[in-house]
Design an enzyme around this catalytic site. Structure first.
Site, short mmCIF file in Angstrom:
data_model
loop_
_atom_site.label_atom_id
_atom_site.label_comp_id
_atom_site.label_asym_id
_atom_site.label_seq_id
_atom_site.Cartn_x
_atom_site.Cartn_y
_atom_site.Cartn_z
N HIS A 24 -15.20 -28.06 -3.73
CA HIS A 24 -16.65 -28.16 -3.48
C HIS A 24 -17.25 -29.37 -4.21
O HIS A 24 -17.99 -30.17 -3.63
CB HIS A 24 -17.29 -26.85 -3.94
CG HIS A 24 -18.77 -26.78 -3.91
ND1 HIS A 24 -19.47 -26.03 -2.97
CD2 HIS A 24 -19.73 -27.32 -4.72
CE1 HIS A 24 -20.77 -26.13 -3.21
NE2 HIS A 24 -20.96 -26.91 -4.26
N GLU A 25 -16.88 -29.52 -5.48
CA GLU A 25 -17.45 -30.64 -6.26
C GLU A 25 -16.96 -32.00 -5.76
O GLU A 25 -17.73 -32.96 -5.73
CB GLU A 25 -17.13 -30.49 -7.76
CG GLU A 25 -17.57 -29.19 -8.41
CD GLU A 25 -19.02 -28.82 -8.19
OE1 GLU A 25 -19.83 -29.70 -7.85
OE2 GLU A 25 -19.34 -27.63 -8.35
N ASP A 51 -28.34 -30.77 5.95
CA ASP A 51 -27.24 -31.33 5.15
C ASP A 51 -26.80 -32.68 5.70
O ASP A 51 -25.77 -33.22 5.27
CB ASP A 51 -26.06 -30.35 5.07
CG ASP A 51 -25.42 -30.09 6.43
OD1 ASP A 51 -25.96 -30.56 7.46
OD2 ASP A 51 -24.37 -29.44 6.46
N HIS A 75 -25.01 -29.55 0.05
CA HIS A 75 -24.81 -28.14 0.34
C HIS A 75 -25.11 -27.87 1.80
O HIS A 75 -26.01 -28.48 2.38
CB HIS A 75 -25.70 -27.27 -0.56
CG HIS A 75 -25.26 -27.26 -1.99
ND1 HIS A 75 -26.13 -27.36 -3.04
CD2 HIS A 75 -24.01 -27.17 -2.52
CE1 HIS A 75 -25.43 -27.32 -4.17
NE2 HIS A 75 -24.14 -27.23 -3.88
N ASP A 135 -14.22 -18.02 -3.82
CA ASP A 135 -13.12 -18.92 -3.47
C ASP A 135 -12.34 -18.50 -2.21
O ASP A 135 -12.07 -19.34 -1.36
CB ASP A 135 -12.14 -19.08 -4.65
CG ASP A 135 -12.65 -20.08 -5.69
OD1 ASP A 135 -13.85 -20.42 -5.67
OD2 ASP A 135 -11.84 -20.52 -6.53
N GLY A 193 -19.11 -25.60 -12.08
CA GLY A 193 -18.82 -27.02 -12.07
C GLY A 193 -20.00 -27.82 -11.56
O GLY A 193 -20.97 -27.24 -11.07
N1 ARG Z 1 -20.98 -26.19 -7.60
C1 ARG Z 1 -20.83 -24.79 -7.60
C2 ARG Z 1 -21.03 -24.34 -9.02
O1 ARG Z 1 -21.21 -25.11 -9.84
C3 ARG Z 1 -19.48 -24.51 -7.12
C4 ARG Z 1 -19.42 -23.23 -6.53
C5 ARG Z 1 -18.27 -23.24 -5.63
N2 ARG Z 1 -17.95 -21.92 -5.30
C6 ARG Z 1 -16.78 -21.40 -5.56
N3 ARG Z 1 -16.48 -20.28 -4.99
N4 ARG Z 1 -15.92 -21.96 -6.33
O2 ARG Z 1 -21.06 -23.23 -9.41
ZN ZN Z 2 -22.64 -27.70 -5.16
CA CA Z 3 -26.04 -29.38 9.63
#
Ligand code: ARG
Ligand code: ZN
Ligand code: CA
Length: 316
Positions: free
Chosen positions: A226-227, A246, A236, A287, A187
């Protein structure tokens, strides 16, 4: 005031590093071999194409730092209306409404300290873990059948003229595009300050919501968590550089991204050798390995919703 100017300067340095060829080549390899997050690369491309974006993002950073320094907090709860835009070529990509709702539920758990792992945060970080107190309401689902098999990371899915789906009211609604991205990308998000037509997050259909064991270890909906963190201005946790910053003081300095589920405690080799907060949503672990935001991250996110903040139109 001095602090604000300093951090703005640090921010500019960060941008110039990202324009460095070697660094971005490294990021690309990382994304493909290790399932990286494309957010930072997309930002780098946008910065290269539009010099005024850095200026806007610097203003947002200065505002954010100021809001944090003066200790202002958001009164009342922010509720984010969500528009989900589904682009499908296969039946699997046309994910069910239940699947979409499962992602909204996960966001509500993760942003309100209601996730099942919240009580398993190591004692060392217990005082830092945060109930962010922002909630999400599914408002609309748009679906579109397409011949396109993968959409990449250049915002094509957000453009109706190019076969995608245009954003709906991006200044007052969080748009999510669910489609096959490709290239090992789970993502990506757009930070506050970008063009409103491309504002929102994109998540690969395989990793959106509780998506079943075949998509493990990315099947618990943490990609969107996360997004959305990025969309709310979080960086990050490793600051996208070796022992980087960060802009959040209660997250420890990490050497770099962590993958898998590191054994606890995992020590940083950065100054002071802190234990890394690998369970933070803004790391790159699997995750099941990510399950907390910090109070510092909460105040950074809150700042954008304040009057004058980049997402103030979401209304406090
Ligand atoms: N922005 C990261 C990606 O694009 C998201 C990763 C998040 N990690 C996760 N375990 N979902 O890959
Ligand atoms: Zn990211
Ligand atoms: Ca920090």
């Amino acid at each position: 005031m001095k602090k604000i100017i300093l951090s703005a300067a640090a921010f500019m340095m960060l941008f110039s590093c990202q324009n460095d060829q070697t660094e971005s080549a490294e990021l690309t390899t990382n994304a493909i071999t290790k399932r990286g997050c494309a957010t930072q690369e997309v930002l780098a491309a946008q910065l290269a194409a539009d010099p005024t974006l850095a200026v806007r993002m610097n203003q947002i950073e200065a505002f954010t730092q100021n809001a944090m320094l003066t200790g202002r907090i958001v009164n009342g709860k922010v509720e984010i209306p969500v528009v989900v835009n589904v682009l499908y070529n296969t039946a699997d990509e046309n994910i069910s409404t239940a699947q979409i709702q499962s992602q909204i539920d996960i966001l509500n758990d993760d942003f309100n300290g209601a996730n099942s792992e919240y009580n398993s945060v190591p004692a060392l970080f217990d005082g830092d873990k945060s109930n962010v107190g922002i909630s999400f309401v599914l408002e609309t689902i748009n679906r579109k059948s397409t011949k396109k098999r993968s959409w990449g990371t250049r915002d094509v899915m957000k453009n109706g003229k190019r076969g995608g789906i245009d954003a709906t009211s991006p200044d007052t609604k969080l748009n999510m595009w669910v489609c096959t991205i490709g290239g090992g990308i789970l993502g990506y998000a757009q930070f506050p300050g970008g063009n409103s037509g491309t504002d929102g997050i994109a998540v690969d259909s395989k990793y959106f919501g509780l998506s079943g064991s075949t998509n493990a270890p990315y099947n618990l909906g943490r990609t969107a968590t996360h997004e959305v963190g990025h969309w709310m201005n979080l960086r990050h946790i490793w600051g996208d550089a070796t022992c980087g910053n960060d802009f959040v003081s209660d997250t420890p300095t990490h050497n770099t991204a962590n993958y898998g589920i590191p054994a606890y405690p995992h020590y940083s080799t950065c100054a002071g050798n802190p234990v890394e907060m690998t369970m933070n949503y803004m790391d790159y672990t699997d995750d099941p390995g990510m399950y907390m935001f910090t109070n510092g991250q909460k105040s950074r996110m809150d700042a954008i919703f304040l009057s004058g903040g980049a997402r103030a139109a979401f209304g406090i």
